[in-house]
Write a protein that holds these residues in place. Sequence first.
Motif, short mmCIF file in Angstrom:
data_model
loop_
_atom_site.label_atom_id
_atom_site.label_comp_id
_atom_site.label_asym_id
_atom_site.label_seq_id
_atom_site.Cartn_x
_atom_site.Cartn_y
_atom_site.Cartn_z
N LEU A 53 3.85 11.89 17.62
CA LEU A 53 4.01 10.89 16.57
C LEU A 53 3.37 9.57 16.99
O LEU A 53 3.31 9.24 18.18
CB LEU A 53 5.50 10.66 16.27
CG LEU A 53 6.30 11.86 15.78
CD1 LEU A 53 7.74 11.44 15.48
CD2 LEU A 53 5.67 12.50 14.56
N GLY A 54 2.91 8.85 16.02
CA GLY A 54 2.40 7.51 16.22
C GLY A 54 2.88 6.61 15.10
O GLY A 54 3.60 7.05 14.18
N CYS A 55 2.46 5.35 15.12
CA CYS A 55 2.88 4.42 14.07
C CYS A 55 1.70 3.56 13.66
O CYS A 55 1.01 2.98 14.51
CB CYS A 55 4.02 3.54 14.56
SG CYS A 55 4.72 2.44 13.29
N GLN A 56 1.43 3.52 12.38
CA GLN A 56 0.45 2.62 11.80
C GLN A 56 1.14 1.76 10.74
O GLN A 56 2.36 1.80 10.61
CB GLN A 56 -0.72 3.41 11.21
CG GLN A 56 -1.55 4.16 12.22
CD GLN A 56 -2.72 4.88 11.61
OE1 GLN A 56 -2.89 4.92 10.39
NE2 GLN A 56 -3.56 5.48 12.45
N TYR A 57 0.34 1.01 9.99
CA TYR A 57 0.91 0.08 9.02
C TYR A 57 0.13 0.17 7.71
O TYR A 57 -1.10 0.22 7.71
CB TYR A 57 0.87 -1.35 9.58
CG TYR A 57 1.50 -1.41 10.95
CD1 TYR A 57 2.87 -1.54 11.10
CD2 TYR A 57 0.71 -1.28 12.09
CE1 TYR A 57 3.45 -1.55 12.36
CE2 TYR A 57 1.28 -1.29 13.35
CZ TYR A 57 2.66 -1.42 13.48
OH TYR A 57 3.23 -1.42 14.73
N ARG A 58 0.85 0.21 6.60
CA ARG A 58 0.25 0.32 5.28
C ARG A 58 0.83 -0.75 4.37
O ARG A 58 2.02 -1.07 4.44
CB ARG A 58 0.53 1.69 4.65
CG ARG A 58 0.09 2.88 5.46
CD ARG A 58 -1.40 3.12 5.38
NE ARG A 58 -1.74 4.36 6.03
CZ ARG A 58 -1.95 4.51 7.33
NH1 ARG A 58 -1.85 3.45 8.13
NH2 ARG A 58 -2.25 5.68 7.84
N TRP A 59 -0.01 -1.26 3.50
CA TRP A 59 0.46 -2.18 2.46
C TRP A 59 0.54 -1.41 1.15
O TRP A 59 -0.42 -0.72 0.76
CB TRP A 59 -0.50 -3.36 2.33
CG TRP A 59 -0.01 -4.39 1.34
CD1 TRP A 59 0.96 -5.32 1.54
CD2 TRP A 59 -0.48 -4.59 0.01
NE1 TRP A 59 1.12 -6.09 0.41
CE2 TRP A 59 0.24 -5.66 -0.54
CE3 TRP A 59 -1.46 -3.95 -0.77
CZ2 TRP A 59 0.03 -6.12 -1.84
CZ3 TRP A 59 -1.67 -4.41 -2.05
CH2 TRP A 59 -0.93 -5.48 -2.59
N HIS A 60 1.67 -1.54 0.48
CA HIS A 60 1.91 -0.79 -0.75
C HIS A 60 1.96 -1.75 -1.94
O HIS A 60 2.55 -2.83 -1.88
CB HIS A 60 3.22 -0.01 -0.65
CG HIS A 60 3.21 0.99 0.46
ND1 HIS A 60 2.61 2.22 0.37
CD2 HIS A 60 3.70 0.91 1.72
CE1 HIS A 60 2.74 2.87 1.51
NE2 HIS A 60 3.41 2.10 2.35
N ASN A 61 1.34 -1.33 -3.00
CA ASN A 61 1.27 -2.10 -4.24
C ASN A 61 2.08 -1.39 -5.32
O ASN A 61 1.62 -0.40 -5.89
CB ASN A 61 -0.20 -2.23 -4.68
CG ASN A 61 -0.34 -2.86 -6.05
OD1 ASN A 61 0.53 -3.60 -6.50
ND2 ASN A 61 -1.44 -2.55 -6.73
N PRO A 62 3.29 -1.87 -5.61
CA PRO A 62 4.11 -1.21 -6.63
C PRO A 62 3.66 -1.52 -8.06
O PRO A 62 4.25 -1.01 -9.01
CB PRO A 62 5.50 -1.78 -6.36
CG PRO A 62 5.25 -3.14 -5.80
CD PRO A 62 3.99 -3.01 -4.99
N GLY A 63 2.64 -2.36 -8.17
CA GLY A 63 2.16 -2.75 -9.49
C GLY A 63 2.14 -4.25 -9.68
O GLY A 63 2.43 -4.76 -10.77
N TYR A 64 1.81 -5.00 -8.61
CA TYR A 64 1.75 -6.45 -8.70
C TYR A 64 0.75 -6.89 -9.76
O TYR A 64 -0.32 -6.30 -9.92
CB TYR A 64 1.35 -7.05 -7.36
CG TYR A 64 2.34 -6.81 -6.24
CD1 TYR A 64 3.65 -7.25 -6.32
CD2 TYR A 64 1.94 -6.15 -5.07
CE1 TYR A 64 4.56 -7.03 -5.29
CE2 TYR A 64 2.84 -5.94 -4.03
CZ TYR A 64 4.14 -6.38 -4.15
OH TYR A 64 5.04 -6.17 -3.12
N ARG A 65 1.09 -7.96 -10.46
CA ARG A 65 0.17 -8.51 -11.48
C ARG A 65 -1.00 -9.23 -10.82
O ARG A 65 -2.13 -9.18 -11.30
CB ARG A 65 0.93 -9.48 -12.39
CG ARG A 65 2.03 -8.83 -13.23
CD ARG A 65 2.66 -9.85 -14.16
NE ARG A 65 3.24 -10.97 -13.45
CZ ARG A 65 4.49 -10.99 -12.95
NH1 ARG A 65 5.26 -9.92 -13.10
NH2 ARG A 65 4.94 -12.05 -12.31
N ASP A 66 -0.72 -9.93 -9.72
CA ASP A 66 -1.73 -10.67 -8.99
C ASP A 66 -1.18 -10.99 -7.61
O ASP A 66 -0.06 -10.58 -7.27
CB ASP A 66 -2.12 -11.95 -9.74
CG ASP A 66 -0.92 -12.79 -10.16
OD1 ASP A 66 0.12 -12.76 -9.44
OD2 ASP A 66 -0.99 -13.46 -11.20
#
Length: 375
Positions: free
Chosen positions: A161-174
């Motif tokens: 196992l390893g660990c990385q990082y992700r940015w998630h967009n739930p539906g931001y307007r801007d």
Amino acid sequence: MPLVRVTALSELAAADWDRLLPDDNPFLSHAFLSTLEESGSVSAATGWQPDHLLWQQDGQLLAALPGYRKSHSRGEYVFDQGWADACRRANLPYYPKWLGAIPFTPVGGARVLGDAAASAALLSALPEYLLQHQLSSAHINFTDAASNDLLASQPEWLLRLGCQYRWHNPGYRDFQDFLDTLMSRKRKQLRKEREQVAAADMAFVWYRGDELTESQWDFVYHCYVNTYAVRGQYPYLSREFFSLLAERMPQKIQVVIAERQTQPVAMAFSLVSGSTLYGRYWGCLAEFDRLHFETCFYQGMEFAITHGLREFDAGAQGEHKLIRGFAPQITSSWHYLLHPGLRDAVGDFLEEERAAVLQWADDALGALPYRRGEA
């Protein structure tokens, strides 16, 4: 035996290979992998000898495993140099080994491609293939859930196992909509970083792959090379790679160039799928405070919001991503070691490491800047 070895992807029709792909991940495509080969970026000379494994029946391609014979462990982002050192001290050969991965690319996805039954048969034949070709081991990096299930059903494969990082967009307007989800102190920090870059009179222009001129590609490559040069390293990719990829998959390429008073000073190169922006390469020719964060993170986040992409993968490592909203994500790789003593020792190490990685990822959640726990 239906197992077939292919040492150049050009031996296969692009349509036959791409038919096996489960999604639109650009790194698995015939265009991307063949460009690495034909540009000289992967070869026996670079220690990445193409060694793709196919499972065929009655002349039909049913499954495939993109892979490489490795004479070192560089460019993999799953670090096994300690295992190689242990073998050297014990007078055991570790190289050459076989690696199933996307070269120089720590992006998760399918690895065993095609029909499930044929894929399982291919994996079952892999240990004998290692013996026949005097390879010490097989490693399959950054696997998706389906590949994990398949490999877990195979005997004697070890999970890492390893660990990385992700940015998630739930539906931001801007971008402001994203900032509104952050704790006040963190929101001010991000704003200050962006204001510092804006005060340096920076402008950012996005280009699709077919919108860049060859002179602009020269600039992109110069920046890319400089990123390695400042660390005293050689770049993995050749200049030809960028132009050839732009010809073959222009719609998948997105490059943002930072300009100061109309002069380009930095760039970030990304690929895109239907749902994800993959930030890959960054470089600058002049140092400006916070320019890296703006070019590599905030510009990509705004691009994802504007184009309705749900995820931004900004590359491996980097705990500094946490305070900018990139959540920890567990990654998986699998390892088959022929030597029983080495396999047992590595297995014990990986059991302890897995627990530590899971604990780190859980602790890292506390560093996220969201005031309502969004991630």
